[in-house]
Motif scaffolding. Structure first.
Motif, PDB file in Angstrom:
ATOM      1  N   GLU A   1       0.905  -1.327   0.020  1.00  0.00           N
ATOM      2  CA  GLU A   1       0.073   0.012  -0.025  1.00  0.00           C
ATOM      3  C   GLU A   1       1.009   1.405   0.043  1.00  0.00           C
ATOM      4  O   GLU A   1       0.454   2.182  -0.924  1.00  0.00           O
TER       5      GLU A   1
ATOM      6  N   LYS B   1       2.247   1.772  -3.457  1.00  0.00           N
ATOM      7  CA  LYS B   1       1.211   2.115  -4.578  1.00  0.00           C
ATOM      8  C   LYS B   1       0.721   3.616  -4.093  1.00  0.00           C
ATOM      9  O   LYS B   1       0.690   4.267  -4.943  1.00  0.00           O
ATOM     10  N   ASN B   2       0.719   4.320  -3.192  1.00  0.00           N
ATOM     11  CA  ASN B   2       0.682   5.555  -2.658  1.00  0.00           C
ATOM     12  C   ASN B   2       1.902   6.366  -3.044  1.00  0.00           C
ATOM     13  O   ASN B   2       1.603   7.616  -3.301  1.00  0.00           O
TER      14      ASN B   2
END
Length: 76
Positions: free
Chosen positions: A70, A73-74
């Motif tokens: 995550e 991805k950010n």
């Protein structure tokens, strides 16, 4: 809210709680049904302890892996 992942703090303790509680619940059910075999209790206890440690550390590893994915991805 804290940024610390609750699964990372003490994975061995969470795993042991999980394993020992399942050991107790399942043996209580066997006892209630009259199917409890006392000779197998030490072996079952060791198996549930090892399984609990495995579950605790695997859950911590998985949550850490998901958190890293995550974050990547950010960043992108």
């Amino acid at each position: 809210m804290s940024d610390k992942n609750p699964y990372q703090s003490k994975p061995w303790l969470l795993g042991l709680i999980w394993g020992w509680s399942l050991f107790a619940i399942l043996n209580f059910i066997d006892y209630w049904n009259g199917e409890l075999i006392a000779d197998r209790l030490p072996t079952q206890f060791l198996i549930w302890t090892a399984g609990g440690l495995f579950v605790g550390y695997s859950r911590a590893w998985l949550m850490n892996w998901i958190e890293k994915k995550e974050m990547e991805k950010n960043v992108k």
